[in-house]
Design a protein around this motif. Structure first.
Motif, PDB file in Angstrom:
ATOM      1  N   SER A  32     -12.058   1.115  29.054  1.00 36.09           N
ATOM      2  CA  SER A  32     -12.234   0.110  27.995  1.00 36.09           C
ATOM      3  C   SER A  32     -12.057  -1.313  28.512  1.00 36.09           C
ATOM      4  O   SER A  32     -12.671  -2.248  27.996  1.00 36.09           O
ATOM      5  CB  SER A  32     -11.280   0.387  26.834  1.00 36.09           C
ATOM      6  N   ASP A  33     -11.210  -1.484  29.552  1.00 38.80           N
ATOM      7  CA  ASP A  33     -11.063  -2.815  30.139  1.00 38.80           C
ATOM      8  C   ASP A  33     -12.335  -3.221  30.865  1.00 38.80           C
ATOM      9  O   ASP A  33     -12.755  -4.384  30.820  1.00 38.80           O
ATOM     10  CB  ASP A  33      -9.894  -2.821  31.135  1.00 38.80           C
TER      11      ASP A  33
ATOM     12  N   GLU B 191     -14.847  -4.369  28.528  1.00 37.54           N
ATOM     13  CA  GLU B 191     -14.502  -5.721  28.071  1.00 37.54           C
ATOM     14  C   GLU B 191     -14.990  -6.770  29.062  1.00 37.54           C
ATOM     15  O   GLU B 191     -15.536  -7.803  28.688  1.00 37.54           O
ATOM     16  CB  GLU B 191     -12.984  -5.801  27.900  1.00 37.54           C
TER      17      GLU B 191
ATOM     18  N   LYS C 272     -18.915  -6.543  29.149  1.00 38.47           N
ATOM     19  CA  LYS C 272     -19.510  -6.784  27.829  1.00 38.47           C
ATOM     20  C   LYS C 272     -20.799  -5.966  27.646  1.00 38.47           C
ATOM     21  O   LYS C 272     -21.835  -6.493  27.251  1.00 38.47           O
ATOM     22  CB  LYS C 272     -19.779  -8.273  27.601  1.00 38.47           C
TER      23      LYS C 272
ATOM     24  N   GLN D 196     -12.669 -17.483  27.894  1.00 36.88           N
ATOM     25  CA  GLN D 196     -12.738 -16.480  28.953  1.00 36.88           C
ATOM     26  C   GLN D 196     -12.054 -16.924  30.240  1.00 36.88           C
ATOM     27  O   GLN D 196     -11.821 -16.131  31.146  1.00 36.88           O
ATOM     28  CB  GLN D 196     -14.210 -16.178  29.283  1.00 36.88           C
TER      29      GLN D 196
END
Lengths: 159, 159
Positions: free
Chosen positions: B57-58, B61, B64, B145
């Motif tokens: 999941s990282d 992220e 994207k 970011q």
DNA sequence: GCGATAAGTCAACATAGCTGACCCTTTTTG
DNA sequence: CAAAAAGGGTCAGCTATGTTGACTTATCGC
């Protein structure tokens, strides 16, 4: 003593380039998606706008894609009234490309988004940074391509 | 007197960024194509290599992209022995990602190509240019970011 | 008149993104 | 402890944008 063939990998610049370019293209992408276009349309529109009277084969040379790939997006841009084609005066086989007022307006809108990010960035930097950045990006381009890029940039900006 | 909302479009930097990034990614692209991979594989391999023990999941992220898009390339990289997955110690639902020695070697080879271009460029520029370029690229990133990018770059380079 | 060139088009394919709908396992929570 | 939530995986199908290969049409230059 061991002779190193190169310094350590420049992960800093590799990653900065990745993220900077991602966000740089993200601004226009959002707008383009809204009107059903992609980045391919943007590139075609941009280079036609910057090089009015461009021949199809010259555009293929700049974009380094095939005639068939270009054909799809170019046809849409023509159908939607953003780009017009005119037969060459000397050589009537050629279809010289130029943007319509609508095409020029869209192009300006997209360029505005990217210019905004650039200007905001440079405003935060010391005087003279501008020239250093230009030089860096220019030298990152393949040597064989630099001349053509320099020539395009040197053109008057018919916005 | 008319108040201009912004200066002229920065076509110079817009175009320089386009061509510089194109050639910057062109070097690894050539090598990747030879082994049947694309730029998507490169990105996954790179970020896993730089962040050993990263959760899926990282990674999503950072990149994207969707789980399904990642799934395809990640599966290939695992099947081909470039990346390994290990269950998390605290949370066994997690699949922590890290590169194998082979994966690390490929990653280094690709980074070498990009580093070569960067070093050759910087060698032609005045002292101190390096810092200006880093600052420019950093500020071009979305403000939200920047922290995450800075944190990743600050990591020790376990090449 | 004939070969070369500029451009367009049809068909088929690959990569890499997307949404939506599920499933399994494990952790967290009421 | 049972139910919900979270991490991860997978199937099916779609879109955008690139690719080859083959062919047509119009025009140019010799």
């Amino acid at each position: 003593m061991v002779l190193k063939t190169q310094k350590e990998p420049r992960f800093d610049l590799i990653e900065l380039l990745f993220f900077a370019y991602r966000d740089f293209t993200g601004d226009p992408d959002t707008l383009l998606t809204e009107i059903g276009y992609g980045r391919a349309h943007h590139r075609v529109l941009h280079f036609v706008n910057r090089n009015p009277g461009l021949r199809v084969s010259d555009l293929l040379e700049i974009l380094k894609i095939t005639k068939q790939s270009l054909g799809r997006v170019l046809k849409q841009l023509v159908d939607d009234g953003y780009i017009e084609q005119a037969p060459g005066e000397q050589d009537r086989r050629e279809r010289l490309l130029h943007t319509t007022p609508t095409g020029n307006a869209l192009c300006k809108k997209l360029a505005y988004l990217q210019t905004k990010r650039i200007n905001e960035t440079i405003a935060k930097m010391p005087d003279g940074s501008d020239e250093t950045i230009r030089q860096f990006l220019y030298l990152m381009i393949d040597e064989s391509q630099r001349g053509a890029v320099a020539a395009m940039i040197a053109k008057k900006q018919k916005t």
